[in-house]
Design an enzyme around this catalytic site. Structure first.
Site, PDB file in Angstrom:
ATOM      1  N   SER A   1      31.377 -13.647  48.150  1.00  0.00           N
ATOM      2  CA  SER A   1      31.528 -13.712  46.774  1.00  0.00           C
ATOM      3  C   SER A   1      33.028 -13.155  46.497  1.00  0.00           C
ATOM      4  CB  SER A   1      30.561 -12.965  46.496  1.00  0.00           C
ATOM      5  OG  SER A   1      30.747 -12.641  44.781  1.00  0.00           O
TER       6      SER A   1
ATOM      7  N   TYR B   1      25.365  -5.087  46.072  1.00  0.00           N
ATOM      8  CA  TYR B   1      25.871  -6.702  46.421  1.00  0.00           C
ATOM      9  C   TYR B   1      27.123  -6.505  46.742  1.00  0.00           C
ATOM     10  CZ  TYR B   1      26.524 -11.416  44.922  1.00  0.00           C
ATOM     11  OH  TYR B   1      26.862 -12.849  44.997  1.00  0.00           O
TER      12      TYR B   1
END
Ligand code: NAD
Length: 259
Positions: A141, A154
Site C-alpha cells: 500500500s 496497517y
C-alpha cells in the site's frame, strides 16, 4: 503470456485480488482463488475466470492460520503440478488511535496483512527456485511508504511487507524468481467503502461528499486507482520485460507519496 502457468492470488474473492485474478487469467494462467464469500459468488468468479480457457480451483484458507496457508499451497501444487505466481493480497484494516487500538485487532492485521505473506512465500519458494522461474507480488500500500494517523497496525504491516519484499528479492536475485510490491493509494473496494461510510457518519456527509473528502485529503489525482489497473501492473510484473525488476515497491497512488 502465462499459458500453462499457475497463479495463486490470496483474497481474490473481492476488490484488488479479484482484479488481479482476472488479469492473470486473461494472460492464460490457471488461477487458485482464495478469500471469504458465499459459495455461489465464488463459483461465479471461477466460471468467469474459466471463460478465458484456464482452469481454476478455490481454497478457503484463512490467511491468519499458517497450517491452512500451508495446506492451500500444497493443494495448488498438487492440483496443477506447479505454482508459478504468488500474489499476496489478502488484507484487512482497523482504524483507531494507538492508545485505543484493540490488541486482538493489531494481531489480526499483522497476521493477515504481513505474516501470511511470509508463510505463503516460504512454502512456495523452494519449487519456484527449482523451476528457476517464479513471480512473487506483494500487495502492500502507499501505507508501506508513508503513514497516516489511526492506522498503526496497517502501516506497520505494510512497511513490513515492503521490507520482506526486498529481502526475498535479494535472496532470489540470481534466480529466475522475482519479488516486488505494488503500493496502491485509494482503490474503491469494500475495504475502503467501510472507511467512507464511517466518515460519512462521523461528519454527517452523504456518500459522495465523504468520498470526495477522502480523496481530497491524500490523493492529488482526486480519482481512485482501479483493480483493473493494479491487475495490469501485476501482469506486467509477470512478463519477460520485468525479469530484472527486483525488490521494488511500485506506487500506484495518484501522486499520494509524491507530496
Ligand atoms: P477487499 O476487502 O475488497 O478484499 C479483501 C480480500 O481479502 C477478500 O477476498 C477477503 O475475503 C480476503 N480476506 C480477508 N481476510 C482474510 C483471511 N483471514 N483469509 C483469507 N482471505 C481473507 O479489500 P481490497 O481493498 O481489495 O484489499 C486487498 C489488498 O489491497 C489488501 O492487502 C489491502 O491492504 C490492499 N490495499 C487496498 C487499498 C484500497 O484502497 N482498497 C489500497 C492499498 C492497498
Amino acid at each position: 503470456m502465462l499459458k500453462g502457468k499457475t497463479a495463486l492470488v490470496t483474497g481474490s474473492t473481492s476488490g484488488i485480488g479479484l482484479g488481479i485474478a482476472r488479469a492473470l487469467a486473461a494472460q492464460g494462467a490457471n488461477v487458485v482463488v482464495n478469500g471469504f464469500g458465499e459459495a455461489e459468488v465464488i463459483a461465479g468468479i471461477e466460471r468467469e475466470l474459466q471463460a478465458h480457457g484456464v482452469a481454476t480451483m478455490y481454497h478457503g484458507a484463512d490467511m491468519s492460520k499458517p497450517p491452512q496457508i500451508e495446506d492451500m499451497v500444497r493443494a495448488a501444487e498438487s492440483r496443477f503440478g506447479r505454482l508459478d505466481v504468488l500474489v499476496n493480497n489478502a488484507g484487512i484494516q482497523h482504524v483507531a488511535p494507538i492508545d485505543e487500538f484493540p490488541p486482538e485487532r493489531w494481531d489480526a492485521v499483522i497476521a493477515i496483512n504481513l505474516s501470511s505473506a511470509f508463510h505463503a512465500i516460504r512454502m512456495a519458494l523452494p519449487k519456484m527456485k527449482r523451476a528457476d522461474w517464479g513471480r512473487i507480488i506483494n500487495i502492500a500500500s502507499v501505507h508501506g511508504l508513508v503513514a497516516s494517523v489511526h492506522k498503526s497496525a496497517y502501516v506497520a504491516a505494510k512497511h513490513g511487507i515492503v521490507g520482506l519484499t526486498k529481502v526475498v528479492a535479494l535472496e532470489t536475485a540470481t534466480t529466475g524468481v522475482t519479488c516486488n510490491a505494488i503500493c496502491p493509494g485509494w482503490v474503491l473496494t469494500p475495504l475502503v467503502q467501510k472507511q467512507i461510510d464511517a466518515r460519512a457518519a462521523a461528519e454527517r456527509l452523504d456518500s459522495d461528499a465523504a468520498r470526495r473528502a477522502l480523496l481530497g485529503e491524500k490523493q492529488p489525482s482526486l480519482d481512485f486507482v482501479t483493480p483493473e489497473q493494479i491487475g495490469a501492473m501485476a501482469a506486467f510484473l509477470c512478463s519477460p520485460a520485468a525479469n530484472q525488476i527486483r525488490g521494488t515497491a511500485y506506487n500506484m497512488d495518484g501522486g499520494w507519496a509524491a507530496q
